[in-house]
Structures are given as C-alpha cells and as structure tokens.
Scaffold this motif. Structure first.
Motif, PDB file in Angstrom:
ATOM      1  N   ASN A  12      69.748  44.566  66.185  1.00 19.05           N
ATOM      2  CA  ASN A  12      69.793  45.456  66.906  1.00 19.05           C
ATOM      3  C   ASN A  12      68.049  45.697  68.188  1.00 19.05           C
ATOM      4  N   ALA A  13      68.313  46.072  69.548  1.00 25.07           N
ATOM      5  CA  ALA A  13      67.740  45.845  70.711  1.00 25.07           C
ATOM      6  C   ALA A  13      67.016  44.613  70.507  1.00 25.07           C
ATOM      7  N   GLY A  14      68.073  43.591  70.532  1.00 30.04           N
ATOM      8  CA  GLY A  14      68.193  42.226  71.102  1.00 30.04           C
ATOM      9  C   GLY A  14      67.794  41.318  69.520  1.00 30.04           C
ATOM     10  N   GLU A  15      66.920  42.315  68.734  1.00 27.93           N
ATOM     11  CA  GLU A  15      66.828  41.287  67.812  1.00 27.93           C
ATOM     12  C   GLU A  15      67.544  41.480  66.406  1.00 27.93           C
ATOM     13  N   ILE A  16      67.813  39.557  65.702  1.00 35.58           N
ATOM     14  CA  ILE A  16      68.199  39.996  64.576  1.00 35.58           C
ATOM     15  C   ILE A  16      68.463  40.864  63.465  1.00 35.58           C
ATOM     16  N   VAL A  17      68.368  41.560  63.075  1.00 36.88           N
ATOM     17  CA  VAL A  17      68.497  42.876  61.509  1.00 36.88           C
ATOM     18  C   VAL A  17      68.272  42.012  60.355  1.00 36.88           C
ATOM     19  N   ILE A  18      69.353  40.885  59.941  1.00 34.31           N
ATOM     20  CA  ILE A  18      69.761  40.344  59.260  1.00 34.31           C
ATOM     21  C   ILE A  18      71.323  39.293  59.597  1.00 34.31           C
ATOM     22  N   LYS A  19      71.649  38.297  58.260  1.00 29.21           N
ATOM     23  CA  LYS A  19      72.793  37.349  58.659  1.00 29.21           C
ATOM     24  C   LYS A  19      72.620  37.800  57.197  1.00 29.21           C
ATOM     25  N   GLU A  20      74.165  37.792  56.752  1.00 29.00           N
ATOM     26  CA  GLU A  20      74.086  37.744  55.325  1.00 29.00           C
ATOM     27  C   GLU A  20      75.493  37.722  55.027  1.00 29.00           C
ATOM     28  N   LYS A  21      75.902  37.402  54.048  1.00 31.23           N
ATOM     29  CA  LYS A  21      77.290  37.302  53.691  1.00 31.23           C
ATOM     30  C   LYS A  21      77.885  38.727  53.459  1.00 31.23           C
ATOM     31  N   SER A  22      79.259  38.887  54.367  1.00 33.61           N
ATOM     32  CA  SER A  22      79.534  40.546  54.632  1.00 33.61           C
ATOM     33  C   SER A  22      79.917  40.973  54.048  1.00 33.61           C
ATOM     34  N   ASP A  23      80.321  41.008  52.130  1.00 34.44           N
ATOM     35  CA  ASP A  23      80.375  42.175  51.217  1.00 34.44           C
ATOM     36  C   ASP A  23      79.279  42.385  51.110  1.00 34.44           C
ATOM     37  N   HIS A  24      78.203  41.232  50.597  1.00 37.30           N
ATOM     38  CA  HIS A  24      76.740  41.811  50.426  1.00 37.30           C
ATOM     39  C   HIS A  24      75.730  42.615  51.297  1.00 37.30           C
ATOM     40  N   LEU A  25      76.501  42.979  52.319  1.00 39.90           N
ATOM     41  CA  LEU A  25      75.484  43.370  53.162  1.00 39.90           C
ATOM     42  C   LEU A  25      76.395  44.565  53.110  1.00 39.90           C
ATOM     43  N   TYR A  26      77.638  44.517  52.775  1.00 38.75           N
ATOM     44  CA  TYR A  26      77.794  45.885  52.734  1.00 38.75           C
ATOM     45  C   TYR A  26      78.215  46.504  51.659  1.00 38.75           C
ATOM     46  N   LYS A  27      77.347  46.274  51.036  1.00 39.64           N
ATOM     47  CA  LYS A  27      77.202  46.712  48.829  1.00 39.64           C
ATOM     48  C   LYS A  27      75.764  47.143  48.612  1.00 39.64           C
ATOM     49  N   HIS A  28      74.746  46.088  49.365  1.00 33.45           N
ATOM     50  CA  HIS A  28      73.695  46.833  49.902  1.00 33.45           C
ATOM     51  C   HIS A  28      72.671  46.521  51.397  1.00 33.45           C
ATOM     52  N   PRO A  29      73.640  47.317  52.125  1.00 38.02           N
ATOM     53  CA  PRO A  29      72.731  47.600  53.258  1.00 38.02           C
ATOM     54  C   PRO A  29      71.314  47.794  53.168  1.00 38.02           C
ATOM     55  N   ILE A  30      70.408  46.894  54.164  1.00 39.23           N
ATOM     56  CA  ILE A  30      69.273  47.449  53.629  1.00 39.23           C
ATOM     57  C   ILE A  30      68.595  48.458  54.142  1.00 39.23           C
ATOM     58  N   ASN A  31      69.190  48.967  54.980  1.00 40.88           N
ATOM     59  CA  ASN A  31      68.770  50.596  55.511  1.00 40.88           C
ATOM     60  C   ASN A  31      70.114  51.460  56.512  1.00 40.88           C
ATOM     61  N   LYS A  32      69.423  52.220  56.900  1.00 43.44           N
ATOM     62  CA  LYS A  32      70.734  53.275  56.883  1.00 43.44           C
ATOM     63  C   LYS A  32      71.211  52.365  58.393  1.00 43.44           C
ATOM     64  N   TYR A  33      70.732  51.997  59.457  1.00 46.52           N
ATOM     65  CA  TYR A  33      70.792  51.427  60.589  1.00 46.52           C
ATOM     66  C   TYR A  33      72.151  50.726  60.396  1.00 46.52           C
ATOM     67  N   VAL A  34      71.984  49.668  59.252  1.00 49.40           N
ATOM     68  CA  VAL A  34      73.513  48.938  58.833  1.00 49.40           C
ATOM     69  C   VAL A  34      74.354  49.566  57.659  1.00 49.40           C
ATOM     70  N   ALA A  35      73.600  50.182  56.818  1.00 46.25           N
ATOM     71  CA  ALA A  35      75.434  50.847  56.649  1.00 46.25           C
ATOM     72  C   ALA A  35      76.438  52.008  57.245  1.00 46.25           C
TER      73      ALA A  35
END
Length: 315
Positions: free
Chosen positions: A208-231
C-alpha cells in the motif's frame, strides 16, 4: 534465497518504494497484491535490476542485483521478467519467438523444448503463426513460454494472466505453477486477481503506497485480515461492530466479514433493507443497506428489493 533489504526508490522526487524488506526461499511462489499504483510493478523491476535503488540492497544468494549504473544491458542473467507489454517479435512465428534465445547447436533438442513450452501455455496449434496475428491473450501466453525457455532461477511476472479469458486462465495457471514447482523455480507474481494468491501462492505480500502492509501465508491472510484494506483485496467485505450482530456488553470489537460469512435469520440485531440481487451461478450476492452503509451477503435465492431481513454471523 532472494533477500530484499530495506530498499527505497523514487521517480524524480516521488518515493514509490519505501523501506521494503523481505526474503523469499528458493522454489517459493509469492503473490504481490495491492491497489493500482501501490508499487507492485516497480518492485518487480527493481528486483530484476531495471532501475537503480536510492537505498538498500537486493541479493539472490551471494549475487547482488545491480541496476543500469553497473550493467550496459539492465537485468540479471539468472532472472526472467515478463512485463505487461510482452516484448514479442511481431513478424516471426510463435515457435521462433519462444525459441529466440535457445541454442541452435542441437536443433532437435531446441524443437523439443519449444514444443514442451507451447504445451504448457496451450499454444501448440499456433506454432507456425506469426505473432502479429495473435490476440492479446494469445500473445501473453507466448510471452510466458518465452521467459521460461532458458529456465530461470527466478521468474518475475507482472499481471501475467490479465488478457487471458477466464475458461483458459484457470487451466493455464494450474499448468504453469505446477511446472514452476516441479522445477523449483522461485516466482513472484504482481497481480490484481486474488486467485493467483489464494490458490497458488505460498505467501502473499500486500503493498500500500509503496510500503509492505503484511507478508503472510495466503490462507491465513484471507482468514485473518489485519484491516479492511487487506480484506477488500480479496473481494467485497463488510466492516461491522460486534454489537450490531449480538447483544453483548462492551461489544466494540470490529469484525471484517466476507459475504459468505453472513446469513439470514428470523430475528436479530442487524436489520437490513435489500437493494440488489446479483446472480453468481451457485448463489446470489445480495447488496443491502443498514444505517446508510452497504452490506453484502450471500443467499441461495433472489430477494425482493426493499424487503427487510435480519442477518447474523455464520459460526
């Protein structure tokens, strides 16, 4: 291993990559996702060595990736980068494009390799057709075969399926990513398509805007998004307070729920008015309204516009 160490890059004075740091193990498939303009394509170009970094370093094992200041022809020999413009020669055939950088010393071996690659991208029947006569999607498939020809250690793909029709895209993805795994080729894919991340990537990087928001296993990222942007990168998402769904004290917790995580009940706290029903084949996506906000949920039938129903979270 690919190591990206605190890199920063600017176009003129505008920073588009800001202090990015991550590593990728050999053979991993990494999806890079984020809204348009977040820096996905630029990051791939930096990893390939097309631009000079403002700060930081990039390594593949012991080899440092360096840009145009150090190499007359930018780009690292152990990598291949597929840009969105395909870089095909229009007046030679599909087979000639794919085999452009393969040795002519053993012509039978070369032809066998070309045939193998055309089979992967499902372009065998177009082997003798000149590239200028192909559709955009067909050209994209040929370009994929071309960057695989010399079997790189790292493959960098920028929106590699963007022009390919859906019924062929799914088959092509399965063949391509299966091939890369079998050859232990490291792959980074910049994409807008969540299927590239969820179905095929070992891990996903969200920018987001040139910065890493998160790097995570894809299934975990989908099941547990850290914010609305990610979801929201994975589809429609509802941002609801727990108190809107259940009667409980101190229920200020915010929930991020995809449409399939809500269902209709006979009564409850969340009352919505139906605005639209969108047929999705196996179900309807229902758009509703509550307190001036749009709410999306799935249902097995079309619902009458302006009718009211109660929703709750599926456990």
């Amino acid at each position: 291993m690919l190591q990206v160490e605190n890199i920063t890059f600017s176009y003129d004075k505008n920073k588009v990559i800001k202090n990015i740091n991550f590593s990728v193990s050999k053979g991993q498939n990494i999806a890079i996702i984020g809204e348009s303009g977040c820096g996905k394509s630029t990051l791939l170009k930096l990893i390939y060595g097309l631009y000079d970094l403002d700060e930081g370093q990039i390594f593949w094992n012991e080899n440092e990736v360096l840009g145009p200041k150090f190499y007359l022809v930018p780009g690292m020999p152990f990598m291949k980068y597929l840009a969105q413009d395909f870089d095909l020669m229009p007046f030679i055939t599909v087979a000639e494009n794919v085999g452009k950088y393969l040795s002519n010393i053993y012509p039978e071996k070369k032809q066998s390799r070309i045939n193998e690659l055309l089979e992967i991208v499902e372009m065998t029947d177009y082997s003798n057709v000149k590239a200028k006569f192909l559709s955009g999607g067909q050209q994209q498939r040929v370009a994929l075969a071309k960057v695989l020809a010399l079997e790189p250690e790292i493959l960098l793909l920028d929106e590699p399926f963007s022009q390919i029709d859906n019924f062929r895209k799914n088959s092509l993805r399965r063949k391509l990513f299966s091939y890369l795994k079998s050859k232990d080729i490291t792959c980074l894919v910049a994409t807008h398509d969540s299927s590239d991340s969820l179905s095929f990537a070992d891990e996903t990087i969200v920018l987001n805007a040139g910065e890493i928001v998160i790097k995570e296993k894809s299934d975990h990222l989908y099941k547990h998004p850290i914010n609305k942007y990610v979801a929201a990168l994975f589809g429609d998402v509802n941002e609801l307070k727990l108190s809107e769904l259940v009667e409980i004290e101190n229920a200020d917790e915010t929930l991020l729920l995809f449409p399939h995580q809500l269902k209709i009940v006979e009564s409850g706290n969340l009352k919505v008015k139906i605005k639209h029903s969108y047929f999705k084949g196996s179900h309807f996506l229902i758009e509703a309204e509550a307190n001036g906000n749009s709410i999306f949920f799935e249902h097995d039938a079309e619902l009458k516009i302006n009718s009211e129903v109660f929703l709750t979270k599926i456990k």
